[in-house]
Write an enzyme that holds these catalytic residues in place. Structure first.
Site, PDB file in Angstrom:
ATOM      1  N   ASP A 129       0.802  -1.231   0.000  1.00 16.04           N
ATOM      2  CA  ASP A 129       0.000   0.000   0.000  1.00 16.04           C
ATOM      3  C   ASP A 129       0.834   1.280   0.000  1.00 16.04           C
ATOM      4  OD1 ASP A 129       0.862  -0.736   2.515  1.00 16.04           O
ATOM      5  OD2 ASP A 129      -1.000  -0.238   3.545  1.00 16.04           O
ATOM      6  N   GLU A 150     -10.799  -6.144   9.423  1.00 18.08           N
ATOM      7  CA  GLU A 150      -9.489  -6.216   8.791  1.00 18.08           C
ATOM      8  C   GLU A 150      -9.553  -6.810   7.384  1.00 18.08           C
ATOM      9  OE1 GLU A 150      -5.222  -5.584   9.042  1.00 18.08           O
ATOM     10  OE2 GLU A 150      -7.033  -4.772   9.944  1.00 18.08           O
ATOM     11  N   GLU A 160      -7.286   4.660   8.354  1.00 14.48           N
ATOM     12  CA  GLU A 160      -7.343   4.890   6.904  1.00 14.48           C
ATOM     13  C   GLU A 160      -8.668   5.483   6.419  1.00 14.48           C
ATOM     14  OE1 GLU A 160      -3.861   2.554   7.687  1.00 14.48           O
ATOM     15  OE2 GLU A 160      -5.946   2.237   8.289  1.00 14.48           O
ATOM     16  N   THR A 211       2.809   8.131   5.818  1.00 14.74           N
ATOM     17  CA  THR A 211       1.850   7.040   5.965  1.00 14.74           C
ATOM     18  C   THR A 211       1.489   6.804   7.424  1.00 14.74           C
ATOM     19  OG1 THR A 211       1.351   4.803   5.152  1.00 14.74           O
ATOM     20  CG2 THR A 211       3.502   5.138   6.210  1.00 14.74           C
TER      21      THR A 211
END
Length: 596
Positions: free
Chosen positions: A295, A388, A409, A492
């Protein structure tokens, strides 16, 4: 760049061209339908008007959440790494991060105040300069990395190194205004020491770094040579920033050589695998997607371009993004595929994928970002939090990965979409996330991870990223003062790094290896950045009724807090293209479409 979304482009073009001609009956009908929909939502009580008072109320709720987590950490866990909120104890978890089998754990390690390091930038965003200064001084006097502990290079980079660098930059500015004692670069000294320890991981035949390194002794004997794409391809922001702050190019050079090597290993389809061997440079796992293991690789390509102004990063990202849209995307969802053939392998949602809409906002792909974000939020609504892993082809939860570890996120993408559109619906999403976190995860000793989303049974762990990211993004959703005061790229791990001209102009020798954008000034070769040239990567140029319109990669968030307008003049000039923004017939400034 936009794959098969031909309809989306046509919609955008029609919308833009309508700004300069009278409304057709179709447009009138559309507006009438929107007004009717709004009236129905108001009548049914499903639409919340988010005025200043409502936003302030939710901002204060997030502030209370942060301090409930932070104060409990400081009382029961500090200076250890993370809080165990159910038992009000601590865990020294730095050596456990990414260590699924809990191998080679150190018995001597007693923590590195990980949650404090992660919390510093959030304290600054919340305006608590006194607690921020207190944390900076404590770390400068007490923190050391000369400890016998085996750590994940990736996790240590994004959490500790990124946290220290971001806090150093914030402290440098803040110390001039409100610090009681002069700031003497204590955090940068720590970051430099940590960076030196990282360099030992890059001593491989390929230049790809080991995934694991002992902070005191370097790479351990018989260390695994397996790493992930994220693990060796998501180091450039922190190490590039460290080079610019210290004047030592070796940090950025090591990270960039690894990134270049990784990019050279892509398939003919411009796809990457998930795991590889750092000594042979061979892929171990060929199935890949936009989730775990890969990612942040995509994320750091575009963000490195923004932060450092190098077209090399944009070229990598553009090709990689196009490949993702072509081979991974299925409607609003993204499945996994074999990097060699492009054929689908696993049809599953993973919670880490929820960062993707936020990334798409950075390149102006707003419609696609909105579509995917809404699907993720629908799953959140179904379970109360985001599981998840969810099996899309079977429409069921993964049998063993039913947990939610307070991940940020979805909140991150919600913030970016709201900043890009000012659509109040995203504030409703933020309110729903806040309510869920308080109802399901808040306990007397902090906030606990969810072990099973079907039962909401909790786990005794409060991850440091809950304070570094989840709370920060939710706070900024309802109070973007920090964003209005400057342009930042968030790592991130949610640590803000400022976008500055000086970082674009600084050029280590490794860039000269493929330098194609130079000019001479005073007999010297000087790099001319995209920012100083007032240029922006163009995604698509489309002729519309004799005019040209550009879908611009507008990567710097607009500083204005309100996008309502009555004329083009009120919209100002786009930060990345220096072109006049347009005011739509609906009274909003165009955010990703600018006149060419």
């Amino acid at each position: 760049m936009y794959g098969d979304r031909k309809g989306s482009k046509v919609m955008k073009i029609n919308f833009v061209s309508s700004l300069h001609r009278s409304m057709s009956s179709w447009h009138l009908l559309t507006i009438l339908l929107l007004l009717l929909s709004l009236q129905l939502r108001l009548a049914l009580g499903s639409f919340t008007l988010f005025g200043p008072a409502k936003k302030a109320e939710l901002r204060d709720q997030v502030r209370q959440m942060f301090y409930h987590a932070y104060d409990n950490y400081m009382q029961y866990a500090f200076p250890h790494d993370e809080l165990k909120p159910l038992t009000k104890t601590f865990t020294d978890s730095l050596g456990e991060l990414g260590n699924l089998k809990l191998e080679r754990l150190s018995e001597q390690y007693n923590g590195s105040a990980l949650t404090l390091v992660e919390s510093l930038s959030s304290l600054h965003v919340l305006g608590n300069s006194s607690e921020f200064e207190k944390g900076v001084l404590w770390l400068g006097e007490n923190l050391t990395f000369d400890v016998d502990v085996r750590v994940s290079l990736f996790e240590c980079n994004i959490r500790l190194l990124g946290g220290l660098i971001s806090a150093h930059l914030l402290a440098t500015d803040l110390s001039k205004k409100s610090f009681r004692e002069p700031y003497k670069d204590q955090l940068l000294i720590l970051a430099n020491d940590l960076g030196q320890r990282f360099l030992r991981a890059f001593d491989t035949p390929t230049g790809l770094p080991y995934a694991w390194i002992n902070l005191k002794h370097g790479v351990m004997e018989n260390e695994t040579t397996e790493t992930s794409t994220s693990g060796c391809g998501s180091l450039i922001l922190e190490m590039g920033a460290l080079s610019r702050l210290t004047g030592k190019p070796e940090y950025e050079e090591s990270a960039l050589r690894a990134l270049r090597k990784l990019w050279s290993m892509r398939s003919s389809l411009d796809l990457m695998g998930t795991t590889l061997d750092v000594t042979t440079g061979e892929w171990i796992e060929h199935s890949s997607g936009i989730g775990a293991g890969v990612d942040s690789f995509y994320e750091y390509l575009i963000k490195a371009h923004i932060l450092f102004g190098r077209d090399e990063y944009w070229d990598m990202f553009s090709s990689a993004y196009t490949a993702v849209q072509k081979y991974f995307r299925h409607g609003p969802w993204y499945h996994e595929a074999d990097m060699r053939t492009g054929k689908a392998t696993h049809w599953q949602l993973t919670s880490l994928q929820a960062f993707w809409p936020g990334l798409q906002i950075l390149v102006g792909d707003v419609l696609a970002a909105n579509s995917t974000h809404r699907e993720f939020f629908s799953v959140w609504e179904r379970y109360g939090v985001l599981p998840e892993r969810y099996l899309l082809d079977r429409d069921m939860l993964h049998p063993t990965e039913k947990y939610y570890p307070l991940r940020p996120e979805l909140a991150e993408s919600t913030l970016f979409l709201y900043q890009a559109t000012r659509d109040p619906w995203y504030l409703e999403v933020g309110e729903a996330i806040i309510n869920s976190l308080n109802v399901y995860t808040r306990v007397n000793g902090g906030f606990a991870s969810v072990r099973d989303v079907t039962t909401m049974k909790l786990e005794d762990h409060q991850h440091s990223f809950f304070l570094a990211e989840t709370c920060k993004y939710l706070y900024l959703l309802f109070d973007d003062t920090f964003l209005v005061n400057g342009n930042y790229v968030f790592s991130t791990e949610g640590h803000p790094l400022p976008v500055t001209h000086s970082w674009h102009e600084w050029i280590p020798s490794i860039y000269m290896e493929s330098e194609a954008f130079e000019y001479k000034r005073g007999g010297k070769h000087v790099f001319k950045s995209a920012m100083s040239s007032k240029l922006c990567p163009v995604v698509k140029v489309s002729p519309v009724q004799g005019k040209f319109w550009v879908e611009s990669a507008c990567h710097v968030l607009d500083k204005r807090s309100n996008h309502k307008c009555q004329s083009d003049k009120e919209c100002g000039v786009d930060a990345t293209t220096c072109r006049q923004r347009t005011c739509s017939i609906a009274g909003y400034c165009g955010l990703w479409l600018v006149k060419f």
